[in-house]
Enzyme design. Structure first.
Site, PDB file in Angstrom:
ATOM      1  N   ASP A  25      43.868  -5.773 -30.745  1.00 22.85           N
ATOM      2  CA  ASP A  25      44.779  -6.528 -29.904  1.00 22.85           C
ATOM      3  C   ASP A  25      44.083  -7.863 -29.612  1.00 22.85           C
ATOM      4  OD1 ASP A  25      46.945  -7.098 -28.107  1.00 22.85           O
ATOM      5  OD2 ASP A  25      45.638  -6.518 -26.445  1.00 22.85           O
ATOM      6  N   ASN A  27      44.856 -10.762 -26.585  1.00 20.62           N
ATOM      7  CA  ASN A  27      44.576 -11.134 -25.200  1.00 20.62           C
ATOM      8  C   ASN A  27      44.006  -9.943 -24.436  1.00 20.62           C
ATOM      9  OD1 ASN A  27      44.612 -13.112 -23.104  1.00 20.62           O
ATOM     10  ND2 ASN A  27      46.333 -12.056 -22.187  1.00 20.62           N
ATOM     11  N   SER A  58      49.484  -8.232 -32.017  1.00 25.98           N
ATOM     12  CA  SER A  58      49.784  -8.757 -30.688  1.00 25.98           C
ATOM     13  C   SER A  58      51.254  -8.566 -30.346  1.00 25.98           C
ATOM     14  CB  SER A  58      49.438 -10.250 -30.624  1.00 25.98           C
ATOM     15  OG  SER A  58      49.884 -10.821 -29.417  1.00 25.98           O
ATOM     16  N   ASN A  59      51.520  -8.181 -29.104  1.00 24.37           N
ATOM     17  CA  ASN A  59      52.898  -8.101 -28.626  1.00 24.37           C
ATOM     18  C   ASN A  59      53.405  -9.448 -28.127  1.00 24.37           C
ATOM     19  OD1 ASN A  59      53.391  -5.448 -29.220  1.00 24.37           O
ATOM     20  ND2 ASN A  59      53.309  -4.700 -27.115  1.00 24.37           N
ATOM     21  N   HIS A 182      52.409  -9.216 -17.442  1.00 29.80           N
ATOM     22  CA  HIS A 182      51.173  -9.743 -18.023  1.00 29.80           C
ATOM     23  C   HIS A 182      50.294 -10.298 -16.904  1.00 29.80           C
ATOM     24  CE1 HIS A 182      52.866  -9.293 -21.996  1.00 29.80           C
ATOM     25  NE2 HIS A 182      53.923  -9.991 -21.623  1.00 29.80           N
ATOM     26  N   LYS A 213      54.071  -2.948 -30.413  1.00 29.82           N
ATOM     27  CA  LYS A 213      53.327  -1.778 -29.946  1.00 29.82           C
ATOM     28  C   LYS A 213      53.976  -1.209 -28.683  1.00 29.82           C
ATOM     29  CE  LYS A 213      49.899  -4.473 -29.556  1.00 29.82           C
ATOM     30  NZ  LYS A 213      48.592  -5.058 -29.164  1.00 29.82           N
ATOM     31  N   ASP A 238      43.231  -3.142 -24.958  1.00 30.77           N
ATOM     32  CA  ASP A 238      42.920  -3.134 -23.531  1.00 30.77           C
ATOM     33  C   ASP A 238      44.019  -2.504 -22.682  1.00 30.77           C
ATOM     34  OD1 ASP A 238      44.708  -5.376 -23.987  1.00 30.77           O
ATOM     35  OD2 ASP A 238      44.218  -6.019 -21.944  1.00 30.77           O
TER      36      ASP A 238
END
Length: 296
Positions: A25, A27, A58-59, A182, A213, A238
């Site tokens: 992933d 960030n 990445s989402n 986020h 994801k 994470d």
């Protein structure tokens, strides 16, 4: 069964040594905001030198692939190819291309709740966008899909228009991801795409097809271009509810890094509750800890 064990010493060398590749992933794993996690660029260099394939999932639907590649370079991650980067925007474009593209007289448009990066990814896939200035208003195609991504300008008017399109039972409802929020650098939170998708689902009475994801669809996008043996691949993330669940669903060994969203206490609570798909096999304080597994 995943037990959330600290990955270090002989176990670290064994796990990293057996792995053919690693999915990361971004960030909270490689960087936080505009700062790379200390040691992260060096780890990627060491993995490349060791012949380990590295891919990035990445989402984040805000950036098209070229812009995401520039972000990697700006934060000190050199030597990567854009083909290694998989975002929820890219996967959404792939799915909609599969579903919508056909003979010119049957092609429909996509109504997009999202920013310019998401729109750019769709255009690059050859898709037509509802309300696009390049379209002739008098010859606008029928909207055949509503796509929900991260939209900083989400509004009641946009929600109403999305629901109007979704009254057509043949109109697809697709969401880039279900991340509910986020983290921001000051410790606060901002709503994520999952919050917007929930609003559209509630108002329309429809269920979204999610491509990011933890959906295995993102792994399907990867295996279209790369030969990946999930049994010899690490998924490092994470967030327990996205990254770790994604890894389990796709048969990978999961590693939680504690530099982002989820805490060790949350993982242990899931373990105690028997929710094993949300429990990582291992955890590290930072992905820089993985470098020890590459030492001779």
């Amino acid at each position: 069964m995943a037990r959330c064990e600290r990955l270090r010493g002989a176990a670290l060398r064994d796990v990293v040594g057996r792995a053919q590749g690693v999915l990361f992933d971004c960030n909270g794993v490689l960087w936080n905001g505009e700062r790379a996690v200390p040691g992260a660029p060096e780890l990627l260099e060491r993995l490349a030198q060791a012949g380990k394939a590295t891919l990035f999932v990445s989402n984040n639907s805000r950036r098209a692939r070229p812009e995401l590649a520039l972000r990697f370079a700006r934060l000190g991650f050199g030597g990567l190819r854009s083909e290694q980067l998989f975002s929820s925007a890219l996967c959404a474009a792939r799915l909609l291309r599969q579903r919508l593209l056909g003979p010119p007289d049957t092609q429909g448009a996509v109504f997009v709740l999202g920013g310019e990066g998401l729109r750019a990814e769709l255009r690059a896939a050859g898709l037509r966008l509802a309300g696009d200035p390049s379209e002739d208003p008098g010859a606008a195609p029928r909207v055949r899909a509503v796509l929900v991504g991260y939209d900083e300008h989400f509004s009641f008017a946009k929600l109403s228009e999305a629901c109007a399109h979704l009254r057509d039972p043949d109109c697809l409802l697709v969401a880039t991801d279900r991340d509910p929020w986020h983290p921001l650098s000051d410790g606060s939170r901002t709503p994520g795409t999952g919050s917007l998708a929930a609003a559209v689902e509630t108002a329309s009475g429809r269920q979204a097809l999610v491509v990011g994801k933890p959906s295995p669809y993102m792994f399907e996008c990867i295996t279209e271009h790369f030969s990946v043996d999930p049994g010899r691949t690490l998924m490092v993330g994470d967030r327990l509810e996205t990254d770790i669940l994604f890894g389990h669903r796709c048969g990978m060994t999961t590693v939680l890094t504690l530099t982002g969203v989820s805490s060790l206490e949350e993982a242990q609570a899931y373990l105690a509750a028997g929710q094993h798909d949300l429990v990582p096999h291992y955890y590290v304080e930072s992905i820089a800890d993985l470098m020890e597994g590459l030492e001779d």
